[in-house]
Motif scaffolding. Structure first.
Motif, short mmCIF file in Angstrom:
data_model
loop_
_atom_site.label_atom_id
_atom_site.label_comp_id
_atom_site.label_asym_id
_atom_site.label_seq_id
_atom_site.Cartn_x
_atom_site.Cartn_y
_atom_site.Cartn_z
N ASN A 1 0.83 -1.21 0.00
CA ASN A 1 0.00 0.00 0.00
C ASN A 1 0.86 1.26 0.00
N LEU A 2 1.91 1.29 0.81
CA LEU A 2 2.76 2.48 0.84
C LEU A 2 3.54 2.63 -0.46
N ASN A 3 3.96 1.53 -1.06
CA ASN A 3 4.61 1.62 -2.37
C ASN A 3 3.67 2.22 -3.40
N ARG A 4 2.40 1.85 -3.36
CA ARG A 4 1.41 2.41 -4.27
C ARG A 4 1.24 3.91 -4.03
N ILE A 5 1.20 4.29 -2.75
CA ILE A 5 1.06 5.71 -2.40
C ILE A 5 2.27 6.50 -2.89
N MET A 6 3.46 5.94 -2.73
CA MET A 6 4.67 6.66 -3.17
C MET A 6 4.70 6.81 -4.69
N LYS A 7 4.25 5.80 -5.43
CA LYS A 7 4.19 5.93 -6.89
C LYS A 7 3.20 7.01 -7.30
N GLU A 8 2.06 7.04 -6.63
CA GLU A 8 1.06 8.07 -6.91
C GLU A 8 1.60 9.46 -6.53
N ALA A 9 2.28 9.55 -5.40
CA ALA A 9 2.86 10.82 -4.96
C ALA A 9 3.90 11.32 -5.96
N ALA A 10 4.69 10.42 -6.51
CA ALA A 10 5.70 10.80 -7.49
C ALA A 10 5.04 11.35 -8.76
N LEU A 11 3.91 10.77 -9.15
CA LEU A 11 3.19 11.28 -10.32
C LEU A 11 2.68 12.70 -10.08
N HIS A 12 2.17 12.96 -8.88
CA HIS A 12 1.61 14.27 -8.57
C HIS A 12 2.69 15.30 -8.25
N ALA A 13 3.86 14.85 -7.86
CA ALA A 13 4.94 15.77 -7.48
C ALA A 13 5.35 16.67 -8.64
N VAL A 14 5.28 16.18 -9.85
CA VAL A 14 5.72 16.97 -11.00
C VAL A 14 4.66 17.97 -11.47
N SER A 15 3.45 17.89 -10.91
CA SER A 15 2.41 18.84 -11.29
C SER A 15 2.47 20.07 -10.38
N ILE B 1 7.86 14.51 -1.66
CA ILE B 1 7.10 15.09 -2.78
C ILE B 1 7.70 16.43 -3.16
N HIS B 2 8.03 17.25 -2.18
CA HIS B 2 8.63 18.56 -2.46
C HIS B 2 9.98 18.40 -3.17
N ALA B 3 10.80 17.46 -2.70
CA ALA B 3 12.12 17.25 -3.30
C ALA B 3 12.01 16.78 -4.74
N ALA B 4 10.94 16.07 -5.08
CA ALA B 4 10.75 15.57 -6.44
C ALA B 4 10.06 16.58 -7.35
N SER B 5 9.62 17.69 -6.79
CA SER B 5 8.84 18.66 -7.56
C SER B 5 9.74 19.69 -8.24
N PRO B 6 9.18 20.41 -9.21
CA PRO B 6 9.93 21.49 -9.86
C PRO B 6 10.22 22.64 -8.89
N ARG B 7 9.52 22.70 -7.75
CA ARG B 7 9.72 23.76 -6.77
C ARG B 7 10.74 23.37 -5.70
N ALA B 8 11.52 22.35 -5.94
CA ALA B 8 12.42 21.80 -4.93
C ALA B 8 13.48 22.79 -4.44
N ASN B 9 13.77 23.81 -5.20
CA ASN B 9 14.79 24.78 -4.77
C ASN B 9 14.26 25.77 -3.73
N GLY B 10 12.95 25.85 -3.58
CA GLY B 10 12.35 26.75 -2.60
C GLY B 10 12.10 26.02 -1.29
N TYR B 11 11.49 26.72 -0.36
CA TYR B 11 11.17 26.12 0.93
C TYR B 11 9.85 25.36 0.84
N PRO B 12 9.79 24.17 1.42
CA PRO B 12 8.51 23.45 1.41
C PRO B 12 7.51 24.12 2.34
N ARG B 13 6.27 24.09 1.96
CA ARG B 13 5.21 24.65 2.81
C ARG B 13 4.48 23.49 3.47
#
Length: 70
Positions: A16-30, A51-63
């Motif tokens: 279940n957590l592996n499924r959640i992480m795959k889904e999170a990775a898909l949403h991280a780039v949006s 999710i923040h580290a995988a996102s295009p906003r990774a250089n900023g501070y996570p909220r």
């Protein structure tokens, strides 16, 4: 790959957590906000940071906000 590296701190054997992480990775780039809910101590902040580290906003501070409802 940046996305794979972002989720390496999360170690699990849970299907279940592996499924959640795959889904999170898909949403991280949006560019949409993500709400993570769950009980205290379940790793919500760890997942949010990955999710923040995988996102295009990774250089900023996570909220990351903690809300407690009683």
């Amino acid at each position: 790959m940046k996305c794979v590296e972002a989720f390496k701190p999360i170690i699990t054997r849970s299907i279940n957590l592996n499924r959640i992480m795959k889904e999170a990775a898909l949403h991280a780039v949006s560019n949409v906000p993500i709400l993570i809910t769950g009980e205290s101590g379940t790793g919500k902040e760890l997942l949010a940071r990955a999710i923040h580290a995988a996102s295009p906003r990774a250089n900023g501070y996570p909220r990351i906000f903690s809300l407690i409802f009683k």
